[in-house]
Design a protein around this motif. Structure first.
Motif, PDB file in Angstrom:
ATOM      1  N   GLY C  18      41.469 -31.978 -10.650  1.00 48.19           N
ATOM      2  CA  GLY C  18      40.716 -31.814 -12.303  1.00 48.19           C
ATOM      3  C   GLY C  18      42.159 -30.878 -12.751  1.00 48.19           C
ATOM      4  O   GLY C  18      43.089 -30.916 -12.167  1.00 48.19           O
ATOM      5  N   LEU C  19      41.499 -30.504 -14.345  1.00 40.42           N
ATOM      6  CA  LEU C  19      42.457 -30.116 -14.817  1.00 40.42           C
ATOM      7  C   LEU C  19      42.894 -28.282 -14.487  1.00 40.42           C
ATOM      8  O   LEU C  19      43.950 -27.918 -14.279  1.00 40.42           O
ATOM      9  CB  LEU C  19      42.250 -29.717 -16.328  1.00 40.42           C
ATOM     10  N   PHE C  20      41.904 -27.895 -14.066  1.00 35.22           N
ATOM     11  CA  PHE C  20      41.842 -26.175 -13.821  1.00 35.22           C
ATOM     12  C   PHE C  20      42.551 -26.399 -11.786  1.00 35.22           C
ATOM     13  O   PHE C  20      41.841 -25.027 -11.511  1.00 35.22           O
ATOM     14  CB  PHE C  20      40.896 -25.603 -14.344  1.00 35.22           C
ATOM     15  N   ASN C  21      42.679 -27.338 -11.481  1.00 34.79           N
ATOM     16  CA  ASN C  21      42.522 -27.124  -9.580  1.00 34.79           C
ATOM     17  C   ASN C  21      40.860 -26.975  -8.853  1.00 34.79           C
ATOM     18  O   ASN C  21      41.939 -25.906  -8.145  1.00 34.79           O
ATOM     19  CB  ASN C  21      43.241 -26.639  -9.429  1.00 34.79           C
ATOM     20  N   ARG C  58      38.376 -28.254  17.443  1.00 34.78           N
ATOM     21  CA  ARG C  58      39.117 -27.122  16.370  1.00 34.78           C
ATOM     22  C   ARG C  58      37.740 -26.628  15.869  1.00 34.78           C
ATOM     23  O   ARG C  58      37.408 -24.558  16.008  1.00 34.78           O
ATOM     24  CB  ARG C  58      39.931 -27.380  15.484  1.00 34.78           C
ATOM     25  N   LEU C  63      39.266 -22.765  15.397  1.00 38.23           N
ATOM     26  CA  LEU C  63      40.704 -22.881  14.090  1.00 38.23           C
ATOM     27  C   LEU C  63      40.742 -23.670  12.939  1.00 38.23           C
ATOM     28  O   LEU C  63      40.604 -23.464  12.071  1.00 38.23           O
ATOM     29  CB  LEU C  63      41.860 -24.078  14.836  1.00 38.23           C
TER      30      LEU C  63
END
Lengths: 302, 320, 309, 338
Positions: C18-21, C58, C63
């Motif tokens: 999206g635009l704002f990550n 993991r 992990l």
């Protein structure tokens, strides 16, 4: 050179990395004649300059002598004098020492900051990395040279120390970025993951597992940076925004050439300094490039 | 792709704001008033304080900042107290000069870089490659200002082929053919000097990019299809190696800015870089602030352009 | 009380976009997995790439962060957010790639001694002694102690990895594709050797692999994963003699047979499975193409099927 | 002429490392018939890929000795122009890693079309596109029109391998070389790709060389099998004969080291030692001798050659007559062989 085109199916049997990087680096430099000559030249210049400057009195050299203005090279003055009657040879020696010293100092300071910053950013990744890299990106975009000049011009009580701090403040980002991208790759490798399962703390993994694998990159980058920093300092001094007046640098001598008279008729003032900077930068760069080849298996010559 | 570009723009905006804040802080540290340029910074501090009070420049910082930004957005960058004229006017002609110098430099940079990089990468380890690599080593190690000095000394003073200062010969009528020719003559030597040094990065990059691409598996696929060596080069290796170079374009702008400061100073070319140094020496701080702001914005836009070009040419980014 | 019990384990990775990550979704790498392992047994976790088998392993060793669910080891809960009791002494991991799993800049001594230095305060002499013993245990000569990883072959490197993993005398070892990077002849070496030390140290294995042939050779119980979920689990006999889920059948059918005479037979089997897969896809997978919850068909045998009714 | 499609005689492919040449492929002689699948098995370092690259003329700086007869040409001594006419047209290759084998910056359709363009110059762009779409259909890609314009990174591993296969079969080659075509893929995808190759073979009537490290794949696909060790063919036979009655110690050891179908066997056989690297190859004598040290030296030939034991079944060296596994007694062994 032949070997890199070879398509074998046993490539996985060939060790990709060697632990004893120093011996390879040494072998590469010795094999590369130009780099070897550069290294020897570098050692000679450095020891000569630092040795001679022990016997020279900086204050005496920068004192104006109105009876010896613009003397051409001769018996009294090996390389003549400048507009203040000051000995060029002495200035050259002191200048080279000063330029070298600050180059090394700035390289070390930016190196430490950049490596630590990049290591933390790359190792932790995620949001931390995102924020830290945005900051680096911003600094990298800035018109670096102008901002440094402005700071040099407006800092009160300007000194060699403040000059090197200003340079450091705007020069650590390149190496930080480089180290970060390599650290990002390294920490994903199984050996770093394995360390976690074996109970090592993040700090320990970062410093004792990941950092050693970045050492060759760090050495190469710092060598190349050293050359760049010497160039930058002399450039700033050339413009009049480097070392203070009382501390001659190679750039200071060159700045006399901004006077057309000096440029055209009094070559002895600026040509030796120009040649010396060129030789220094070429040598450091050649050594750096040889190191780069040594650590990059694909470019290795032998 | 649009998403990428829009997201990239969202990063650009804070960068510009941060830049303006940084410059604002720098201006605050300068004596006098670097934002308006209405006070002579050379008089004694008490008098400066008095004048500031009178001119209403001691508002809270956020009011000062807003005033400055509002002004800048409307093209008002304050007064030059030396030249007693608006900074915008002072900058205009210089900006045009620097623009042409930059265009010429970029052109020459690519004219040199592309053939050299291609030759060097394609025929790596040939004598031609070794010559070119030698050139890049020397170019990489030579500080621009020394090279420019030597060029000026040799071609300007010793041989007299080029003028040694200014951006145009005096007395010519703007717009005439002679005028344009003289302009060109004045910017050629600085542009060539700068290009010869800055181009080595591009040459080196192109060379290693080509050598890298040569060893990729898909090159073997192309050969297995029956493509001739020249086709493999033109269709696969060159195309794939030149695309990242195209993306370098924007970043070159950042590099050019540093270069113009030196080159304009040495060749006495009346551009922004020269103006910058002069203003600092004259303590004409409102001009300094304006020049740094403009160059900062140019760098930010350069990086933006690079990223957009990259997203256009590389499908791996384009499709995200 | 089960030795290791995994209950409804979920590991989700955020998808940024999206635009704002911002986080706009999640990759459900592991999506509700439950199983138990008995002490001293080898449990096989099978699946293709993207099935979530490695992520599961993991997560157990710590992990990967757990999104939801519970992992209990000898009655104690592991990986609680905030405060983690340290399971690492008892649970160790063997990695897939024998090349990248050993730090190229470290000597064998430092590699094998790393866990000892973290948990046991030994004198240098004691430490060296222990590393010697460990190397002998994995069949490497004690002179190897000062060598660097690149001086060893793939199989030998994998043994160094094992020596490191057993240094703290763990009880459970997660083996993530331990032989898939090795040649056939070297595979045998490592597999044999893993069986030997299992007996010797009474180890429990969680054996993660994509290779059904090897799993059949090594494991007592098997779980089959597909897109983050279990499709079937049971004893070796359950899975190989009467696979119930269509995905398990596809896997079994896909293994090339070493006997050329069975070629036609095998091909026919594959076609039958393919036909069944196409015709009854909806009986085995939900709308999103994921497996249903597990239903038991016998005491040991669980299959992912839609709930009856 | 016989029905042989490809005939390799005494092929030796050597690479230069420092100042010496090392043979990755040594003394390889074999033939391939039309409509036949020849499997070449070996571990890493056996020279199997180097062999494939030699046949395609893809080695850049290797020294190639011997003959590779294909159609009317000898690929070991051929001009680049002539080679390019053959490659992609009469012979084609499928690669191991479908991701790196595709140009990341080119739509996959165009990459297939390139193969057609290079050999059928009179086709219009539109015809070519139609042909590519047909090919995509043929290799089982669901939405060919759409896929044509996609880039490699948008496709899954199996789909990418189908693109590579479509490229290889674009011009109906007579000889197809598949170099580990399924190694990078999941098992279920592997089965699909193998089925696809088999179907295509029937269609095209081509000869296929299938290179793999996986004995299972060979057993499923090949008509004849050549086993390679350290650059040499150590055994070559019909697939049935090879798996029923393997002769060379290496072949037998390899088969024994695989987990078998019946679970009776508890321990896998381990081959001692490691595959020698290119620089460390024994320069004479039996190359496998070092890994079966319990077999007397006299059992080996001084210059091991291929011997035809039964019609069509060749074994290198005489040591197979004296070989036994150390954990069996010699008598048991002797009975087993007869």
């Amino acid at each position: 050179m032949e070997s890199k085109e070879i398509k074998l199916d046993d490539t996985q049997h060939v060790a990709t990395k060697s632990p004893s990087g120093f011996s390879i680096i040494w072998r590469e430099i010795v094999r590369d004649k130009i780099a070897l000559v550069s290294l020897i030249l570098l050692v000679l210049i450095t020891s000569f300059v630092y040795g001679i400057s022990l016997f020279l009195n900086q204050d005496e050299i920068v004192t104006v002598d109105l009876f010896a203005i613009h003397e051409p090279p001769g018996e009294d003055f090996l390389l003549g004098t400048d507009y203040g009657g000051r000995d060029i040879f002495g200035q050259l020696i002191i200048g080279t020492r000063n330029s070298l010293s600050i180059g090394i100092l700035v390289t070390l300071m930016t190196g430490v900051i950049g490596v630590l910053y990049g290591l933390v950013s790359g190792y932790f990744g995620g949001t931390i990395d995102n924020i830290m890299m945005r900051i680096v990106d911003f600094f990298l975009i800035l018109p670096f040279l102008m901002i440094v000049i402005v700071f040099v011009a407006i800092v009160p009580k300007y000194s060699v120390l403040s000059f090197s701090l200003i340079m450091t403040a705007f020069l650590w980002m390149g190496i930080a970025r480089l180290i970060r991208s390599k650290a990002l790759q390294e920490k994903e490798l199984d050996y770093a993951q394995a360390s976690k399962t074996l109970g090592s703390s993040n700090l320990k993994i970062m410093l004792t597992q990941v950092l050693p694998n970045l050492s060759s990159l760090i050495i190469v980058t710092m060598t190349l940076n050293l050359a760049a920093n010497i160039g930058l300092e002399s450039g700033l001094s050339f413009l009049g925004f480097g070392f203070p007046e009382s501390t001659p640098s190679l750039g200071t001598l060159l700045s006399y050439a901004r006077n057309p008279q000096t440029l055209e008729y009094r070559w002895w003032i600026w040509v030796p300094a120009a040649v010396l900077i060129l030789v220094l930068m070429l040598s450091v760069n050649n050594v750096g490039q040889a190191l780069k080849r040594a650590t990059d298996a694909r470019q290795r010559r032998g | 792709m649009w998403k990428f570009i829009v997201r990239r723009l969202f990063i650009t905006l804070p960068q510009v704001i941060l830049l303006s804040v940084l410059i604002f802080l720098m201006a605050q540290m300068m004596p006098g008033d670097a934002l308006s340029g209405l006070i002579d910074p050379n008089i004694d501090p008490a008098a400066i304080e008095q004048q500031r009070e009178n001119l209403g420049l001691n508002n809270p910082w956020y009011v000062q900042y807003t005033d400055w930004i509002t002004g800048a957005l409307q093209g008002d960058l304050g007064q030059s107290f030396r030249y007693k004229m608006p900074v915008t006017e002072l900058v205009e002609q210089r900006l045009i000069n620097t623009f042409w110098l930059s265009v010429a430099t970029l052109l020459i940079t690519y004219i040199i870089a592309i053939p050299l990089g291609i030759t060097s990468g394609r025929y790596n380890d040939s004598w031609a490659d070794q010559m070119i690599t030698g050139y890049t080593y020397i170019g990489f190690a030579t500080p621009l200002f020394i090279f420019a000095l030597v060029m000026l000394w040799v071609f300007g003073y010793q041989l007299g082929w080029f003028p040694t200062g200014g951006s145009v010969a005096p007395g010519l009528e703007p717009g005439s053919f002679d005028y344009v020719l003289s302009k060109l003559q004045h910017l050629l030597l600085p542009a060539i000097s700068m290009a010869l040094i800055t181009t080595v990065n591009t040459v080196q990059y192109l060379r290693s990019e080509i050598i890298d691409t040569k060893q990729k598996d898909f090159i073997i696929t192309a050969r297995a299809k029956g493509a001739s060596e020249s086709r493999v080069y033109n269709r696969h290796i060159l195309r794939n190696s030149l695309l990242p170079i195209a993306a370098f374009f924007g970043f070159e702008i950042t590099g050019l800015i540093g270069g113009t400061v030196f080159v304009e100073n040495i060749f006495g070319y009346p551009g922004m870089g020269d103006l910058f140094i002069q203003s600092i020496l004259l303590r004409d701080y409102s001009v300094v602030t304006a020049v740094v702001l403009l160059f900062g914005i140019a760098s930010i836009l350069g990086a933006l352009i690079s990223d957009i070009i990259l997203s256009l040419v590389d499908p791996r980014i384009r499709i995200k | 009380m089960a030795f290791l019990k995994v209950e409804d384990l979920k590991v989700h990775f955020p998808i940024k976009g999206g635009l704002f990550n911002r986080t706009i979704g999640a990759i459900k790498a592991v999506d509700g997995v439950s199983f138990e392992i008995e002490q001293g047994k080898t449990y096989g976790l099978v699946g293709e790439s993207g099935s979530g088998k490695t992520t599961t392993g993991r997560a157990i060793v710590g992990l990967n962060e757990i999104t939801e669910g519970k992992i209990t080891y000898e009655g104690e809960e592991l990986n609680i957010k905030g405060k983690a009791i340290d399971p690492r002494r008892d649970i160790q991991m063997i990695f897939q790639d024998p090349y990248s799993s050993l730090n190229p800049k470290k000597r064998v001594l430092d590699i094998v001694a790393e866990p000892l230095r973290n948990y046991e305060k030994l004198s240098r002499k004691e430490e060296r002694q222990r590393v010697h013993e460990l190397l002998e245990q994995v069949g490497l000569s004690p002179e190897s102690i000062l060598k660097y990883p690149h001086e060893f072959s793939g199989g030998q490197r994998q043994r160094i990895g094992v020596a490191r993993a057993i240094a703290l005398k763990p009880k459970l070892i997660i083996a993530d594709e331990p032989v898939s990077a090795l040649d056939v002849s070297v595979q045998a070496q490592v597999l044999n050797f893993m069986q030997d030390i299992q007996k010797e140290l009474n180890l429990t294995y969680l054996f993660i692999s994509h290779d059904l042939g090897i799993v059949k050779h090594m494991c007592d119980e098997i779980g089959i994963m597909y897109k983050g979920r279990y499709v079937e689990s049971g004893t070796k006999q359950d899975i190989f003699n009467s696979p119930q889920h269509i995905y398990t059948k596809r896997l079994v059918a896909a293994i090339p047979d070493i006997d050329p005479k069975k070629r036609e037979e095998k091909k026919q089997f594959r076609q039958e499975v393919q036909t069944e897969y196409e015709q009854s896809y909806n009986d085995y997978f939900d709308n999103e193409g994921l497996a249903y919850g597990l239903q038991s068909v016998s005491d040991t045998h669980l299959v992912a099927l839609p709930e009856k009714g | 002429m016989s029905k042989e499609l490809l005939e390799i005689k005494n092929l030796k492919t050597s690479f230069r490392i420092k100042d010496d040449y090392y043979a990755a492929v040594d003394d390889v002689t074999l033939t391939l018939n039309k409509n036949e699948v020849l499997g070449i098995v070996g571990e890493s370092g056996s020279g199997k890929s180097a062999l494939a690259f030699s046949v395609m003329g893809l080695h850049n700086r290797a020294k190639i000795e011997g003959n590779i007869h294909f159609k009317d040409a000898d690929i070991a001594n051929i001009s680049p122009a002539k080679l390019n006419k053959l490659r992609g047209d009469d012979m084609a290759m499928i690669f191991q890693d479908p991701l790196t084998a595709l140009n990341p910056l080119m739509p996959v359709g165009d990459q297939i079309a390139e193969a057609i363009l290079l050999h059928k110059k009179d086709m219009s762009t539109k015809q070519r596109r139609n042909k590519v779409v047909d090919l995509l259909n043929k290799v089982g890609i669901p939405r060919p029109e759409h896929t044509y314009d996609q880039f490699p990174h948008e496709l899954s591993g199996g789909m990418r391998q189908r693109i590579i296969i479509a490229t290889a079969i674009a011009n109906q080659p007579e000889l197809l070389i598949a170099d580990e075509p399924t190694t990078a893929l999941d098992v279920t995808i592997q089965a699909q790709i193998l089925d696809l190759i088999r179907d295509l073979k029937e269609d095209m009537n081509a000869g296929i060389i299938l290179i793999t490290h996986d004995l299972g794949v060979v057993a499923e696909m090949a008509d004849r099998v050549a086993v390679m060790y350290a650059g040499q063919i150590v055994e070559i036979a019909e697939v049935g004969a090879l798996f029923d009655n393997p002769l060379h110690p290496y072949t037998r050891s390899l088969l024994n080291s695989m987990p078998s179908e019946d679970e009776a066997q508890d321990k896998l056989h381990v081959i001692q030692g490691i595959v020698p690297s290119l620089q460390n190859l024994p320069r004479k004598g039996c190359r496998f001798a070092a890994r079966i040290p319990w077999v007397e030296e006299s059992a080996h030939e001084e210059n091991p050659e291929l011997h035809e034991v039964t019609p069509g079944h060749f074994v290198r060296c005489t040591c197979h007559n004296h070989f036994y596994f150390p954990d069996e007694s010699k008598e048991e062994q002797a009975n087993g062989v007869s």
